[in-house]
Enzyme design. Structure first.
Site, mmCIF file in Angstrom:
data_model
loop_
_atom_site.group_PDB
_atom_site.id
_atom_site.type_symbol
_atom_site.label_atom_id
_atom_site.label_comp_id
_atom_site.label_asym_id
_atom_site.label_seq_id
_atom_site.Cartn_x
_atom_site.Cartn_y
_atom_site.Cartn_z
ATOM 1 N N ASN A 175 -18.041 16.837 -3.094
ATOM 2 C CA ASN A 175 -18.425 16.877 -4.504
ATOM 3 C C ASN A 175 -18.771 15.467 -4.984
ATOM 4 O O ASN A 175 -18.149 14.497 -4.548
ATOM 5 C CB ASN A 175 -17.258 17.403 -5.356
ATOM 6 C CG ASN A 175 -16.911 18.835 -5.023
ATOM 7 O OD1 ASN A 175 -17.772 19.677 -4.875
ATOM 8 N ND2 ASN A 175 -15.622 19.112 -4.895
ATOM 9 N N LEU A 176 -19.733 15.393 -5.891
ATOM 10 C CA LEU A 176 -20.196 14.088 -6.386
ATOM 11 C C LEU A 176 -20.097 14.028 -7.906
ATOM 12 O O LEU A 176 -20.118 15.059 -8.578
ATOM 13 C CB LEU A 176 -21.662 13.873 -5.985
ATOM 14 C CG LEU A 176 -21.979 13.935 -4.488
ATOM 15 C CD1 LEU A 176 -23.486 14.044 -4.275
ATOM 16 C CD2 LEU A 176 -21.414 12.715 -3.755
ATOM 17 N N HIS B 142 -20.308 19.972 -13.184
ATOM 18 C CA HIS B 142 -19.149 20.137 -12.320
ATOM 19 C C HIS B 142 -17.920 19.591 -13.037
ATOM 20 O O HIS B 142 -18.003 19.137 -14.167
ATOM 21 C CB HIS B 142 -19.395 19.428 -10.989
ATOM 22 C CG HIS B 142 -20.449 20.092 -10.171
ATOM 23 N ND1 HIS B 142 -21.705 19.564 -10.006
ATOM 24 C CD2 HIS B 142 -20.437 21.268 -9.485
ATOM 25 C CE1 HIS B 142 -22.432 20.381 -9.257
ATOM 26 N NE2 HIS B 142 -21.692 21.418 -8.925
ATOM 27 N N ARG C 256 -9.192 18.492 -5.045
ATOM 28 C CA ARG C 256 -10.636 18.359 -4.916
ATOM 29 C C ARG C 256 -10.999 16.940 -4.492
ATOM 30 O O ARG C 256 -10.338 15.976 -4.871
ATOM 31 C CB ARG C 256 -11.341 18.670 -6.246
ATOM 32 C CG ARG C 256 -11.281 20.129 -6.680
ATOM 33 C CD ARG C 256 -12.103 21.045 -5.794
ATOM 34 N NE ARG C 256 -12.027 22.436 -6.217
ATOM 35 C CZ ARG C 256 -11.124 23.314 -5.805
ATOM 36 N NH1 ARG C 256 -10.186 22.926 -4.950
ATOM 37 N NH2 ARG C 256 -11.142 24.561 -6.220
ATOM 38 N N SER D 147 -24.540 20.735 1.537
ATOM 39 C CA SER D 147 -23.391 20.805 0.636
ATOM 40 C C SER D 147 -22.171 21.331 1.379
ATOM 41 O O SER D 147 -22.293 22.187 2.261
ATOM 42 C CB SER D 147 -23.736 21.749 -0.520
ATOM 43 O OG SER D 147 -22.561 22.176 -1.172
ATOM 44 N N SER D 148 -20.996 20.853 0.977
ATOM 45 C CA SER D 148 -19.764 21.321 1.638
ATOM 46 C C SER D 148 -19.426 22.764 1.265
ATOM 47 O O SER D 148 -18.502 23.346 1.833
ATOM 48 C CB SER D 148 -18.592 20.399 1.289
ATOM 49 O OG SER D 148 -18.379 20.359 -0.105
ATOM 50 N N CYS D 149 -20.180 23.363 0.348
ATOM 51 C CA CYS D 149 -19.939 24.783 0.041
ATOM 52 C C CYS D 149 -20.398 25.675 1.201
ATOM 53 O O CYS D 149 -20.155 26.875 1.196
ATOM 54 C CB CYS D 149 -20.632 25.195 -1.247
ATOM 55 S SG CYS D 149 -22.402 25.324 -1.100
ATOM 56 N N TYR E 249 -26.292 30.159 -2.689
ATOM 57 C CA TYR E 249 -26.629 28.742 -2.485
ATOM 58 C C TYR E 249 -26.183 28.301 -1.087
ATOM 59 O O TYR E 249 -26.933 27.647 -0.359
ATOM 60 C CB TYR E 249 -25.929 27.917 -3.573
ATOM 61 C CG TYR E 249 -26.179 26.429 -3.494
ATOM 62 C CD1 TYR E 249 -27.396 25.894 -3.895
ATOM 63 C CD2 TYR E 249 -25.179 25.550 -3.043
ATOM 64 C CE1 TYR E 249 -27.632 24.524 -3.846
ATOM 65 C CE2 TYR E 249 -25.402 24.185 -2.991
ATOM 66 C CZ TYR E 249 -26.627 23.674 -3.392
ATOM 67 O OH TYR E 249 -26.848 22.327 -3.336
ATOM 68 N N GLY F 63 -33.380 14.481 -9.710
ATOM 69 C CA GLY F 63 -32.002 14.966 -9.735
ATOM 70 C C GLY F 63 -31.003 13.811 -9.699
ATOM 71 O O GLY F 63 -31.389 12.649 -9.563
ATOM 72 N N MET F 64 -29.725 14.141 -9.809
ATOM 73 C CA MET F 64 -28.703 13.085 -9.826
ATOM 74 C C MET F 64 -28.730 12.256 -8.544
ATOM 75 O O MET F 64 -28.739 11.029 -8.592
ATOM 76 C CB MET F 64 -27.306 13.694 -10.013
ATOM 77 C CG MET F 64 -26.210 12.646 -9.895
ATOM 78 S SD MET F 64 -24.543 13.163 -10.357
ATOM 79 C CE MET F 64 -24.069 14.127 -8.951
ATOM 80 N N VAL F 65 -28.756 12.913 -7.389
ATOM 81 C CA VAL F 65 -28.755 12.178 -6.114
ATOM 82 C C VAL F 65 -30.063 11.396 -5.960
ATOM 83 O O VAL F 65 -30.056 10.213 -5.616
ATOM 84 C CB VAL F 65 -28.530 13.138 -4.930
ATOM 85 C CG1 VAL F 65 -28.760 12.418 -3.597
ATOM 86 C CG2 VAL F 65 -27.110 13.708 -4.975
ATOM 87 N N GLY F 66 -31.194 12.054 -6.247
ATOM 88 C CA GLY F 66 -32.492 11.403 -6.111
ATOM 89 C C GLY F 66 -32.615 10.150 -6.963
ATOM 90 O O GLY F 66 -33.062 9.098 -6.496
ATOM 91 N N LYS G 297 -14.947 16.661 -22.326
ATOM 92 C CA LYS G 297 -13.835 17.351 -23.003
ATOM 93 C C LYS G 297 -12.813 16.347 -23.554
ATOM 94 O O LYS G 297 -12.401 16.427 -24.714
ATOM 95 C CB LYS G 297 -13.185 18.282 -21.962
ATOM 96 C CG LYS G 297 -12.096 19.204 -22.473
ATOM 97 C CD LYS G 297 -11.737 20.140 -21.316
ATOM 98 C CE LYS G 297 -10.485 20.938 -21.545
ATOM 99 N NZ LYS G 297 -10.201 21.816 -20.397
ATOM 100 N N LYS H 205 -28.360 26.836 2.253
ATOM 101 C CA LYS H 205 -28.040 25.539 2.856
ATOM 102 C C LYS H 205 -27.700 25.680 4.347
ATOM 103 O O LYS H 205 -28.055 24.813 5.152
ATOM 104 C CB LYS H 205 -26.877 24.875 2.100
ATOM 105 C CG LYS H 205 -27.250 24.431 0.694
ATOM 106 C CD LYS H 205 -28.317 23.355 0.745
ATOM 107 C CE LYS H 205 -28.648 22.765 -0.598
ATOM 108 N NZ LYS H 205 -29.722 21.763 -0.515
#
Length: 308
Positions: free
Chosen positions: A162-163, A176, A206, A103-105, A132, A10-13, A184, A136
Site C-alpha cells: 500500500n502507498l 485509501h 497494514r 499490486s499486492s492485492c 482488479y 496518477g499518484m505513482v506516475g 478525518k 493484475k
C-alpha cells in the site's frame, strides 16, 4: 534513455515524473486524452513513432473498497484491456524492456504472511477487489509468458505494498486508509471534536510505504533491470496496526482527543504484509520513516488539497 510512462497523471506516475532522477531521462507521458490505452492500434502507432527504449506501465483504473465493490466489471475489464494492450503493443514493436506495476492485492486472502512472490494464484482472492486483482494477475503472467517464449524480452513486474503520499486522493469514496484518516483527523482538530471513531478494534495490521520511496525504487530498478527478479515485492518488510497509524497521524496534526473503537464495523484482512527477501537481495531499501512520510503528506494536504 527515452521512457514511455503510462499513468503519468496518477499518484505513482506524478511521483516518478517529479522525482529528481527523472531529469536524467527523456519521459513520454501522454494523458488519456492524448492517447487512449484502450485503443490498441493507436497505442502501437504511438510506440512505433516515438521508439521508446523502456516502458513503465503505471496506468490503471483504481479506487478504494467501496468503488471496487460497486464496479467489479469496470475494474476487471478496463485494467485487463489496458494492461494487455500496452504489453502486446510493446512486444509487437520489439521493445525489450518493460516494467509492469502491479499490486499486492493479487495475493490470496488466506495466504500466510509475509506474502512471497511465489504465492500468486495459490488460493482464493479477497472478494472485495477480486476484479482488479484478476486483471493484475493476468498482466503479471503475460509478462512472464513473453519472457519465457523469448528471454531477450525483459518484461518484469513490480508489486508494491500500500502507498500514500503526495498526489494522493483525499476523498472518502476514493481514498485509501492513510489519506482518509489524515482528512478525518485534520477536520476533527479544526472543528474541535474531541473523539474519533476507528472501525473495528484497530489491531489489524497494514503496510503503507511513502510513495516517493517507490519512485526511488523505480529509478534503481531501471539502472539494475537486467538483475531484477521477474516479479518483485516492494515495501517495508514490516507493518503497523491501524491504531498506530491513527496515533502517528494525530501526533503530526496535533489532535489531542480520544479514539473510540466501533466494533460493529468490518475490518478486512487481519494482515497484508509483503515478503521483502528478494527486494533486500536486489539491494534496495526504503528510506522514509512513518512519521516523516506522514509529515510530508499532511504538509501536501494543507498546501494543495485544502486550497484547491
Amino acid at each position: 534513455m527515452k521512457i514511455f510512462l503510462t499513468g503519468g497523471n496518477g499518484m505513482v506516475g506524478k511521483n516518478i515524473l517529479h522525482f529528481p532522477k527523472a531529469k536524467s531521462y527523456d519521459f513520454l507521458h501522454p494523458s488519456s486524452e492524448e492517447l487512449d490505452l484502450k485503443n490498441y492500434s493507436a497505442l502501437s502507432d504511438y510506440i512505433k513513432l516515438h521508439k521508446p527504449d523502456f516502458i513503465i506501465h503505471a496506468a490503471g483504473f483504481v479506487g478504494g473498497i467501496q468503488a471496487n465493490i460497486a464496479n467489479p466489471v469496470k475494474f476487471l475489464t478496463e485494467n485487463l484491456e489496458i494492461g494487455k494492450n500496452i504489453i502486446l503493443a510493446a512486444k509487437d514493436n520489439n521493445i525489450k524492456h518493460f516494467m509492469n506495476l502491479s499490486s499486492s492485492c493479487m495475493y490470496p486472502r488466506n495466504a500466510k504472511n509475509p506474502l512471497s512472490e511465489e504465492l500468486i494464484l495459490q488460493g482464493e482472492l479477497e472478494p472485495t477487489n477480486e476484479g482488479y486483482a484478476l486483471a493484475k494477475i493476468i498482466t503479471t503472467r503475460l509478462c512472464e509468458y513473453i519472457h519465457k517464449e523469448d528471454n531477450t524480452f525483459l518484461y518484469k513486474t513490480v508489486i508494491p505494498c500500500n502507498l500514500y503520499g503526495k498526489y494522493d486522493k483525499f476523498s472518502p469514496e476514493h481514498s485509501h486508509m492513510v489519506p482518509a484518516v489524515i482528512k478525518k483527523i485534520y477536520e476533527a482538530k479544526v472543528s474541535n471534536q474531541n473523539q474519533i471513531d476507528i472501525w473495528g478494534d484497530g489491531l489489524s495490521r497494514r503496510e503503507f510505504m511513502y510513495v516517493e520511496d517507490l519512485a526511488d525504487f523505480i529509478f534503481y530498478a531501471i539502472e539494475h533491470f537486467e538483475t531484477m527478479p521477474q516479479n518483485i515485492n516492494v515495501g517495508l518488510g514490516f507493518d503497523y496496526t491501524i491504531n498506530e497509524y491513527y496515533q502517528t497521524i494525530a501526533k503530526v496534526i496535533g489532535f489531542e482527543g480520544t479514539f473510540v473503537h466501533d466494533l460493529t464495523k468490518p475490518v478486512g484482512m487481519k494482515q497484508k504484509l509483503i515478503d521483502n527477501t528478494k527486494l533486500t537481495q536486489f539491494g534496495w531499501k526504503h528510506s522514509t520513516s512513518l512519521e516523516a512520510g506522514i509529515e510530508k503528506t499532511v504538509d501536501y494536504f494543507k498546501k494543495h488539497v485544502l486550497h484547491d
